[in-house]
Every structure is written in C-alpha cells, then in structure tokens.
Motif scaffolding. Sequence first.
Motif, PDB file in Angstrom:
ATOM      1  N   UNK A   1       0.699  -1.256  -0.131  1.00  0.00           N
ATOM      2  CA  UNK A   1      -0.129   0.141   0.075  1.00  0.00           C
ATOM      3  C   UNK A   1       0.961   1.203  -0.030  1.00  0.00           C
ATOM      4  N   UNK A   2       2.105   1.230   0.449  1.00  0.00           N
ATOM      5  CA  UNK A   2       3.172   2.375   0.473  1.00  0.00           C
ATOM      6  C   UNK A   2       3.465   2.709  -0.819  1.00  0.00           C
ATOM      7  N   UNK A   3       2.862   1.835  -1.910  1.00  0.00           N
ATOM      8  CA  UNK A   3       3.550   2.116  -3.476  1.00  0.00           C
ATOM      9  C   UNK A   3       2.562   3.548  -3.891  1.00  0.00           C
ATOM     10  N   UNK A   4       1.573   3.592  -3.382  1.00  0.00           N
ATOM     11  CA  UNK A   4       0.753   4.887  -3.892  1.00  0.00           C
ATOM     12  C   UNK A   4       1.208   6.278  -3.565  1.00  0.00           C
ATOM     13  N   UNK A   5       2.280   6.266  -2.511  1.00  0.00           N
ATOM     14  CA  UNK A   5       2.874   7.555  -2.128  1.00  0.00           C
ATOM     15  C   UNK A   5       3.929   7.765  -3.389  1.00  0.00           C
ATOM     16  N   UNK A   6       4.516   6.823  -3.895  1.00  0.00           N
ATOM     17  CA  UNK A   6       5.313   6.983  -4.944  1.00  0.00           C
ATOM     18  C   UNK A   6       4.966   7.266  -6.523  1.00  0.00           C
ATOM     19  N   UNK A  20      -4.821  -3.117  -4.744  1.00  0.00           N
ATOM     20  CA  UNK A  20      -4.937  -3.435  -3.307  1.00  0.00           C
ATOM     21  C   UNK A  20      -6.334  -3.787  -2.741  1.00  0.00           C
ATOM     22  N   UNK A  21      -7.417  -3.154  -3.493  1.00  0.00           N
ATOM     23  CA  UNK A  21      -9.001  -3.320  -3.193  1.00  0.00           C
ATOM     24  C   UNK A  21      -9.082  -4.774  -3.563  1.00  0.00           C
ATOM     25  N   UNK A  22      -8.752  -5.064  -4.818  1.00  0.00           N
ATOM     26  CA  UNK A  22      -9.159  -6.540  -5.346  1.00  0.00           C
ATOM     27  C   UNK A  22      -8.295  -7.683  -4.386  1.00  0.00           C
ATOM     28  N   UNK A  23      -7.034  -7.230  -4.092  1.00  0.00           N
ATOM     29  CA  UNK A  23      -6.279  -8.235  -2.981  1.00  0.00           C
ATOM     30  C   UNK A  23      -7.066  -8.374  -1.875  1.00  0.00           C
ATOM     31  N   UNK A  24      -7.652  -7.356  -1.296  1.00  0.00           N
ATOM     32  CA  UNK A  24      -8.189  -7.350   0.234  1.00  0.00           C
ATOM     33  C   UNK A  24      -9.556  -7.825  -0.153  1.00  0.00           C
ATOM     34  N   UNK A  25     -10.412  -7.650  -1.230  1.00  0.00           N
ATOM     35  CA  UNK A  25     -11.520  -8.202  -1.438  1.00  0.00           C
ATOM     36  C   UNK A  25     -11.321  -9.795  -1.774  1.00  0.00           C
ATOM     37  N   UNK A  26     -10.547 -10.326  -2.314  1.00  0.00           N
ATOM     38  CA  UNK A  26     -10.240 -11.717  -2.468  1.00  0.00           C
ATOM     39  C   UNK A  26      -9.837 -12.560  -1.000  1.00  0.00           C
ATOM     40  N   UNK A  27      -9.162 -11.917  -0.474  1.00  0.00           N
ATOM     41  CA  UNK A  27      -8.895 -12.423   0.933  1.00  0.00           C
ATOM     42  C   UNK A  27     -10.247 -12.523   1.866  1.00  0.00           C
TER      43      UNK A  27
END
Length: 93
Positions: A1-6, A20-27
């Motif tokens: 999630x830190x990638x968004x800052x770069x 990230x949203x898709x990964x969390x939804x899959x989890x």
Amino acid sequence: MADWARAQSPGAVEEILDRENKRMADSLASKVTRLKSLALDIDRDAEDQNRYLDGMASQPGDGSYSWPWLLSTGDQCGPPCCEFSVPTLQSCG
C-alpha cells in the motif's frame, strides 16, 4: 500500500488502490468461504448429536442411560411408569 505515495499521476494511484482493493476483497471472500464451511460443519454436527440424543430418549428400557430422568433429583424420581413420550422438565412427585 506504500506504493501509492510514489505514484506520479492520479491514474497510477487509482490503479494501485484498485489492485490493493481487489487483493483485500479476494482475502475477505476466502475468509467468508471458510466461515461458511465451518458453519455447515457445526450444523451437521449438531444434527448428528440431536439424532443421537433422540435415540437415547426413545429407548428407555434397553439398559442405556436416558437423559430425561438423569435431569431429575430426589429419591422418588425415576423412569416414567407409562408409555414413553416426549420428555418434559417437570418435578417428580
């Protein structure tokens, strides 16, 4: 999630957040599936135990322990003197 800052552009930030949203939804979907499986296992186990207890209660004369009179207290209590029916919790007397 830190990638968004770069990220350099709003489109890149959105893409990172979507991944990230898709990964969390899959989890979450995986956890829900596991919980559903556990709930079904618990339901099946409860049904099996209920059948077992019903079988114990329907055979009062075979020498096995039948739970309705295990719940009673006092010397005067014991198996019912009449035809066996659905047990109720009532005082002996």
